[in-house]
Write a protein that holds these residues in place. Structure first.
Motif, short mmCIF file in Angstrom:
data_model
loop_
_atom_site.label_atom_id
_atom_site.label_comp_id
_atom_site.label_asym_id
_atom_site.label_seq_id
_atom_site.Cartn_x
_atom_site.Cartn_y
_atom_site.Cartn_z
N PRO A 1 -45.37 -12.03 -24.45
CA PRO A 1 -44.27 -12.50 -25.31
C PRO A 1 -43.03 -12.83 -24.49
O PRO A 1 -42.89 -12.39 -23.34
CB PRO A 1 -44.03 -11.30 -26.24
CG PRO A 1 -44.57 -10.12 -25.50
CD PRO A 1 -45.72 -10.63 -24.69
N GLU A 2 -42.16 -13.59 -25.09
CA GLU A 2 -40.97 -14.05 -24.38
C GLU A 2 -40.12 -12.90 -23.86
O GLU A 2 -39.46 -13.01 -22.83
CB GLU A 2 -40.14 -14.94 -25.31
CG GLU A 2 -39.15 -15.84 -24.60
CD GLU A 2 -39.82 -16.89 -23.72
OE1 GLU A 2 -39.25 -17.22 -22.66
OE2 GLU A 2 -40.90 -17.38 -24.09
N GLU A 3 -40.16 -11.77 -24.59
CA GLU A 3 -39.34 -10.62 -24.17
C GLU A 3 -40.04 -9.74 -23.14
O GLU A 3 -39.49 -8.71 -22.71
CB GLU A 3 -38.96 -9.77 -25.39
CG GLU A 3 -40.12 -9.13 -26.14
CD GLU A 3 -40.72 -10.05 -27.20
OE1 GLU A 3 -41.47 -9.53 -28.05
OE2 GLU A 3 -40.44 -11.27 -27.18
N LEU B 1 -41.57 -12.77 -18.46
CA LEU B 1 -40.86 -13.98 -18.87
C LEU B 1 -39.37 -13.79 -19.06
O LEU B 1 -38.62 -14.77 -19.10
CB LEU B 1 -41.49 -14.54 -20.16
CG LEU B 1 -42.93 -15.04 -20.02
CD1 LEU B 1 -43.42 -15.61 -21.34
CD2 LEU B 1 -43.04 -16.09 -18.92
N SER B 2 -38.92 -12.56 -19.21
CA SER B 2 -37.49 -12.33 -19.39
C SER B 2 -36.73 -12.33 -18.06
O SER B 2 -35.50 -12.25 -18.04
CB SER B 2 -37.25 -11.00 -20.12
OG SER B 2 -37.76 -9.91 -19.37
N MET B 3 -37.44 -12.45 -16.95
CA MET B 3 -36.78 -12.51 -15.65
C MET B 3 -35.91 -13.76 -15.55
O MET B 3 -36.34 -14.84 -15.96
CB MET B 3 -37.81 -12.57 -14.52
CG MET B 3 -38.44 -11.28 -14.14
SD MET B 3 -39.54 -11.53 -12.69
CE MET B 3 -39.87 -9.82 -12.26
N PRO B 4 -34.71 -13.65 -15.01
CA PRO B 4 -33.93 -14.86 -14.69
C PRO B 4 -34.72 -15.74 -13.74
O PRO B 4 -35.58 -15.27 -12.99
CB PRO B 4 -32.67 -14.29 -14.02
CG PRO B 4 -32.57 -12.88 -14.49
CD PRO B 4 -33.99 -12.41 -14.67
N ASP B 5 -34.42 -17.03 -13.76
CA ASP B 5 -35.19 -18.00 -12.99
C ASP B 5 -35.32 -17.62 -11.51
O ASP B 5 -36.41 -17.73 -10.92
CB ASP B 5 -34.56 -19.39 -13.09
CG ASP B 5 -34.70 -19.99 -14.47
OD1 ASP B 5 -35.50 -19.46 -15.27
OD2 ASP B 5 -34.01 -20.99 -14.76
#
Length: 261
Positions: free
Chosen positions: A220-222, A226-230
């Protein structure tokens, strides 16, 4: 141009382990083939995610097709085995589980694809399955035998750099306060001295991230992925690691398809 095949245990494994290498191979004009051993039916999902009548196997298959499109896959195949769950679960011994599959029989199925595709390169999990998961260990056994049966020229184990990855994840958690899983109980990846290949995939990192994002039921997005900054994501997932027998010790390869144009 060459044909690059990657053999994975479950839907989503491809994006995490070799998604960047797949995209780079596709961008270079090579044919990319993804083979997945199981349907991933034992994956954990958020409550209410599935539509009425929808199965997790169907959802994860659709997610894999979406990820495959992002990563440049020309052929996607599922071998049809059942997810075996984590080591020690009762599902390990369930009829049809990949963990109980006959290695020769499963390898013959995979080898038939390798021969049909005239595969030049195959990747599969290391001998500990990355972190001790039974399906990933079985992917190693089946993949290695299939490569022998098909006489595939270049054979790689995809893995992670135990030393570098752990250190980076801990720096990320300390710098940002983010919560990450406790990996101390796992024998995760391989020591740096055993690795023979590293592929820099930062130039296609958005495609890799999009491939992971396609697997919404599992990532999931959270999620901490995936929640890591770029900038942190590029550091954490911008290198993919491999072992090729007879090539070590030390990093000797940065392009698994070099010379196959």
């Amino acid at each position: 141009m060459a044909t690059f095949v990657t053999f994975q245990a479950h839907p989503d494994d491809e994006s995490i382990t070799v998604g960047g290498t797949m995209r780079k191979a596709a961008d270079a004009g090579h044919r990319v083939v993804l083979v997945v051993a199981t349907g991933g039916e034992l994956g954990e999902i958020p409550e209410g995610l599935l539509a009425e009548g929808e199965t997790l196997v169907a959802r994860r298959a659709a997610e894999t097709r979406a990820a495959a499109d992002v990563l440049g896959v020309k052929r996607l195949e599922f071998l049809g085995y059942k997810d075996s769950g984590m080591m020690g679960w009762e599902q390990n011994s369930a009829p049809g589980s990949f963990w109980t599959a006959d290695v020769e029989e499963a390898a013959a199925k995979l080898a038939a694809i390798l021969v049909e595709e005239r595969a030049d390169v195959i990747t599969f999990d290391d001998d500990n399955g990355g972190y001790g998961h039974p399906d990933h260990i079985q992917v190693h056994r089946v993949g290695k035998r299939a490569a022998e049966l098909a006489s595939t020229p270049r054979v790689y184990q995809h893995t992670s750099n135990r030393d570098e990855s752990f250190a980076l994840w801990k720096r990320y958690a300390e710098a940002t306060g983010a919560e990450i899983p406790d990996f101390d109980g796992f024998e995760f990846g391989k020591p740096a001295e055993l690795l023979t290949g590293r592929v820099d995939v930062r130039d296609v990192i958005e495609a890799k991230r999009a491939g992971m994002r396609a697997h919404l039921s599992q990532i999931p997005e959270e999620s901490w992925f995936l929640s890591m900054p770029d900038e942190w994501f590029a550091q954490a997932f911008g290198t993919e690691w491999f072992i090729r027998e007879g090539q070590g010790p030390g990093i000797t390869e940065t392009d698994l398809l070099a010379g196959l144009d």
